[in-house]
Design a protein around this motif. Sequence first.
Motif, mmCIF file in Angstrom:
data_model
loop_
_atom_site.group_PDB
_atom_site.id
_atom_site.type_symbol
_atom_site.label_atom_id
_atom_site.label_comp_id
_atom_site.label_asym_id
_atom_site.label_seq_id
_atom_site.Cartn_x
_atom_site.Cartn_y
_atom_site.Cartn_z
ATOM 1 N N ALA A 20 0.876 -1.210 0.038
ATOM 2 C CA ALA A 20 0.202 0.173 0.109
ATOM 3 C C ALA A 20 0.787 1.241 -0.070
ATOM 4 N N LYS A 21 0.515 2.279 -0.625
ATOM 5 C CA LYS A 21 1.166 3.657 -0.414
ATOM 6 C C LYS A 21 0.622 4.494 0.566
ATOM 7 N N LEU A 22 1.440 5.126 1.113
ATOM 8 C CA LEU A 22 1.356 5.844 2.306
ATOM 9 C C LEU A 22 0.654 7.363 1.742
ATOM 10 N N PRO A 23 -0.133 7.759 2.474
ATOM 11 C CA PRO A 23 -0.759 9.071 1.774
ATOM 12 C C PRO A 23 0.277 10.169 1.626
ATOM 13 N N GLU A 24 -0.013 10.840 0.318
ATOM 14 C CA GLU A 24 1.031 11.899 0.037
ATOM 15 C C GLU A 24 0.855 13.264 1.342
ATOM 16 N N PRO A 25 1.833 13.573 1.868
ATOM 17 C CA PRO A 25 1.959 14.765 2.619
ATOM 18 C C PRO A 25 1.085 15.927 2.271
ATOM 19 N N GLU A 26 0.531 16.410 2.934
ATOM 20 C CA GLU A 26 -0.134 17.649 2.663
ATOM 21 C C GLU A 26 0.369 19.250 2.835
ATOM 22 N N VAL A 27 0.135 20.134 2.174
ATOM 23 C CA VAL A 27 0.323 21.483 2.266
ATOM 24 C C VAL A 27 -0.287 21.932 3.511
ATOM 25 N N LYS A 28 0.213 22.604 4.559
ATOM 26 C CA LYS A 28 -0.775 23.331 5.482
ATOM 27 C C LYS A 28 -1.008 24.817 5.031
ATOM 28 N N ILE A 29 -2.081 25.136 5.095
ATOM 29 C CA ILE A 29 -2.222 26.526 4.462
ATOM 30 C C ILE A 29 -3.140 27.281 5.585
ATOM 31 N N GLU A 30 -2.560 28.591 5.569
ATOM 32 C CA GLU A 30 -3.109 29.705 6.576
ATOM 33 C C GLU A 30 -3.217 30.803 5.778
ATOM 34 N N GLU A 99 -4.698 38.265 -2.492
ATOM 35 C CA GLU A 99 -4.813 37.505 -1.042
ATOM 36 C C GLU A 99 -3.385 37.021 -0.609
ATOM 37 N N LYS A 100 -2.969 36.849 0.728
ATOM 38 C CA LYS A 100 -2.045 36.144 1.180
ATOM 39 C C LYS A 100 -2.006 35.307 1.754
ATOM 40 N N ARG A 101 -1.113 34.288 1.685
ATOM 41 C CA ARG A 101 -1.337 32.989 2.299
ATOM 42 C C ARG A 101 0.275 32.484 2.908
ATOM 43 N N LYS A 102 0.068 31.724 4.107
ATOM 44 C CA LYS A 102 1.358 31.320 4.469
ATOM 45 C C LYS A 102 1.224 29.655 4.316
ATOM 46 N N LEU A 103 2.100 29.009 3.395
ATOM 47 C CA LEU A 103 2.039 27.644 3.229
ATOM 48 C C LEU A 103 3.295 27.153 4.054
ATOM 49 N N THR A 104 3.063 25.708 4.795
ATOM 50 C CA THR A 104 3.878 25.101 5.282
ATOM 51 C C THR A 104 4.121 23.963 4.300
ATOM 52 N N VAL A 105 5.186 23.701 3.835
ATOM 53 C CA VAL A 105 5.488 22.576 2.896
ATOM 54 C C VAL A 105 6.653 21.647 3.259
ATOM 55 N N PRO A 106 6.064 20.150 3.300
ATOM 56 C CA PRO A 106 6.786 19.189 3.794
ATOM 57 C C PRO A 106 7.911 18.929 2.935
ATOM 58 N N PRO A 107 8.915 18.222 3.020
ATOM 59 C CA PRO A 107 10.189 18.088 2.068
ATOM 60 C C PRO A 107 9.665 17.349 0.797
ATOM 61 N N ALA A 108 8.686 16.390 0.954
ATOM 62 C CA ALA A 108 8.321 15.592 0.056
ATOM 63 C C ALA A 108 7.515 16.503 -1.096
ATOM 64 N N LEU A 109 7.181 17.660 -0.810
ATOM 65 C CA LEU A 109 6.382 18.639 -1.697
ATOM 66 C C LEU A 109 7.308 19.701 -2.024
ATOM 67 N N ALA A 110 8.550 19.730 -1.705
ATOM 68 C CA ALA A 110 9.430 20.900 -1.654
ATOM 69 C C ALA A 110 10.743 20.244 -2.464
ATOM 70 N N TYR A 111 11.752 20.186 -2.023
ATOM 71 C CA TYR A 111 13.048 19.934 -2.665
ATOM 72 C C TYR A 111 13.531 18.488 -2.018
ATOM 73 N N GLY A 112 13.022 17.675 -1.255
ATOM 74 C CA GLY A 112 12.997 16.560 -0.610
ATOM 75 C C GLY A 112 14.471 16.078 -0.225
ATOM 76 N N LYS A 113 15.171 14.811 -0.677
ATOM 77 C CA LYS A 113 16.350 14.384 -0.095
ATOM 78 C C LYS A 113 17.490 15.185 -0.731
ATOM 79 N N GLU A 114 17.270 15.879 -1.867
ATOM 80 C CA GLU A 114 18.459 16.527 -2.505
ATOM 81 C C GLU A 114 18.547 18.105 -2.027
ATOM 82 N N GLY A 115 17.463 18.651 -1.367
ATOM 83 C CA GLY A 115 17.840 20.149 -1.202
ATOM 84 C C GLY A 115 18.158 20.884 -2.497
ATOM 85 N N LYS A 116 18.497 22.289 -2.192
ATOM 86 C CA LYS A 116 18.702 23.083 -3.233
ATOM 87 C C LYS A 116 19.412 24.257 -2.637
#
Length: 211
Positions: A20-30, A99-116
């Motif tokens: 089974a696949k684990l659920p994809e992480p979500e972005v926290k939106i404020e 509109e203005k938002r604050k996003l908290t983005v987990p690594p899997a939806l950003a630059y992951g294991k490689e970074g940048k």
Amino acid sequence: MIPELWTCIFCALFFYVQGAKLPEPEVKIEVLYKPFLCHRKSKYGDILLVHYEGFLESNGTMFHSSRHHGDKNPVWFTLGIHEAIKGWDKGLQGMCAGEKRKLTVPPALAYGKEGKGKIPPESTLIFDIEIIEIRNGPRSHESFQEMDLNDDWKLSKAEVKEYLRKEFERHGYAANDTHHEVMVEDIFQKEDEDNDGFISSREFTYKHDEL
């Protein structure tokens, strides 16, 4: 070993064995600010003009600001075609201009294991983002997917030629292979910026009359 840890190990093994696949992480939106009047909301395929500041969640360090770094101008990007990180594609849908938002983005939806650059591997990122302007994309995410017959996120000459053939027939014109080949060559000369023989999803941003 404490019972809770055994439970976690059992759950992990269960997912592994079952495939089974684990659920994809979500972005926290404020939502930090939303204008009273909202004439349209952002959607996939729209071109957005944004100002943003990016921070590392781990220590609060700012790694980039469109207002203070570079030319200090807001940036344009197309929503939903992988021009930006996945966290932006998910977190900036349904926004109004202003509109203005604050996003908290987990690594899997950003630059992951490689970074940048200044961003270390496996970093959770925080973005403060303001949409300045929303414009219709010259061609939508859905149109690109329709043309991309093998779902590889790039268009070959054969795929573009097939699209032109269908469009001609849909408008009541007879297909003309020679004419279509000339049109395809013209399209690729103008849009295949890196000359790799394909039109990528990013190169698809700019409008060509035949498409």
